[in-house]
Design a protein around this motif. Structure first.
Motif, PDB file in Angstrom:
ATOM      1  N   LEU A   5      46.336  36.247  85.200  1.00  0.00           N
ATOM      2  CA  LEU A   5      45.248  37.087  85.691  1.00  0.00           C
ATOM      3  C   LEU A   5      45.277  38.447  85.007  1.00  0.00           C
ATOM      4  O   LEU A   5      46.347  38.981  84.702  1.00  0.00           O
ATOM      5  CB  LEU A   5      45.383  37.290  87.198  1.00  0.00           C
ATOM      6  CG  LEU A   5      45.191  36.061  88.071  1.00  0.00           C
ATOM      7  CD1 LEU A   5      45.529  36.397  89.515  1.00  0.00           C
ATOM      8  CD2 LEU A   5      43.787  35.528  87.953  1.00  0.00           C
ATOM      9  N   PRO A  52      38.944  37.123  89.336  1.00  0.00           N
ATOM     10  CA  PRO A  52      40.221  37.405  89.994  1.00  0.00           C
ATOM     11  C   PRO A  52      41.127  38.294  89.119  1.00  0.00           C
ATOM     12  O   PRO A  52      41.115  38.190  87.895  1.00  0.00           O
ATOM     13  CB  PRO A  52      40.830  36.016  90.183  1.00  0.00           C
ATOM     14  CG  PRO A  52      39.646  35.113  90.278  1.00  0.00           C
ATOM     15  CD  PRO A  52      38.657  35.685  89.294  1.00  0.00           C
ATOM     16  N   CYS A  73      40.832  40.196  94.428  1.00  0.00           N
ATOM     17  CA  CYS A  73      42.192  40.685  94.179  1.00  0.00           C
ATOM     18  C   CYS A  73      43.190  39.636  94.666  1.00  0.00           C
ATOM     19  O   CYS A  73      43.202  39.263  95.829  1.00  0.00           O
ATOM     20  CB  CYS A  73      42.412  42.010  94.885  1.00  0.00           C
ATOM     21  SG  CYS A  73      44.018  42.727  94.540  1.00  0.00           S
ATOM     22  N   GLN A  74      44.031  39.180  93.768  1.00  0.00           N
ATOM     23  CA  GLN A  74      45.012  38.143  94.086  1.00  0.00           C
ATOM     24  C   GLN A  74      46.390  38.703  94.405  1.00  0.00           C
ATOM     25  O   GLN A  74      47.311  37.954  94.700  1.00  0.00           O
ATOM     26  CB  GLN A  74      45.108  37.161  92.916  1.00  0.00           C
ATOM     27  CG  GLN A  74      43.779  36.513  92.577  1.00  0.00           C
ATOM     28  CD  GLN A  74      43.246  35.678  93.727  1.00  0.00           C
ATOM     29  OE1 GLN A  74      43.872  34.717  94.130  1.00  0.00           O
ATOM     30  NE2 GLN A  74      42.099  36.065  94.261  1.00  0.00           N
TER      31      GLN A  74
END
Length: 98
Positions: A5, A52, A73-74
Motif C-alpha cells: 500500500l 487504500p 486507511c488500512q
C-alpha cells in the motif's frame, strides 16, 4: 503478489513535507505521498488518496489523520501523537493553561 500500500505522510505543526525526506529515501521504491498544511507554502495540499493507504503522522499530522483518515486507511502510525497536551487536575505534567 499484491503491491504494498502507498504510505501517506503528514507533518506536524511548524514543519513542512521535507521533514519526511530522509524517511522516504530510506523506504526506497515504496510509493509515498506527503500532505502539506501549507505553513511554508502558498497553499495547503491535504487531499488523501482515493485508494487504500497507510497513514503516518507526526504530532499535529497524527491528530489530523485520526480525525480525517477515512475508510480507505488500512493502518496508522502516529509519531508523537499526543494523547493530551494541556495540564488539568488529572494531568499535572501537561502545559499549563494561560
Amino acid at each position: 503478489m499484491t503491491a504494498a500500500l502507498p504510505i501517506v505522510f503528514v507533518h506536524g505543526w511548524a514543519f513542512d513535507p521535507t521533514v519526511w525526506d530522509q524517511t522516504r529515501t530510506a523506504l526506497g521504491t515504496a510509493r509515498t505521498q506527503c500532505l502539506d498544511f501549507g505553513f511554508f507554502s502558498s497553499h495547503p495540499a491535504m487531499a488523501l488518496p482515493t485508494q487504500p493507504y497507510i497513514g503516518v503522522g507526526h504530532s499535529l499530522g497524527a491528530l489530523w489523520l485520526l480525525r480525517h483518515h477515512g475508510p480507505l486507511c488500512q493502518g496508522l502510525l502516529l509519531i508523537n501523537g499526543f494523547s493530551r497536551f494541556s495540564a488539568a487536575p488529572d494531568f499535572a505534567h501537561g502545559i499549563p493553561r494561560a
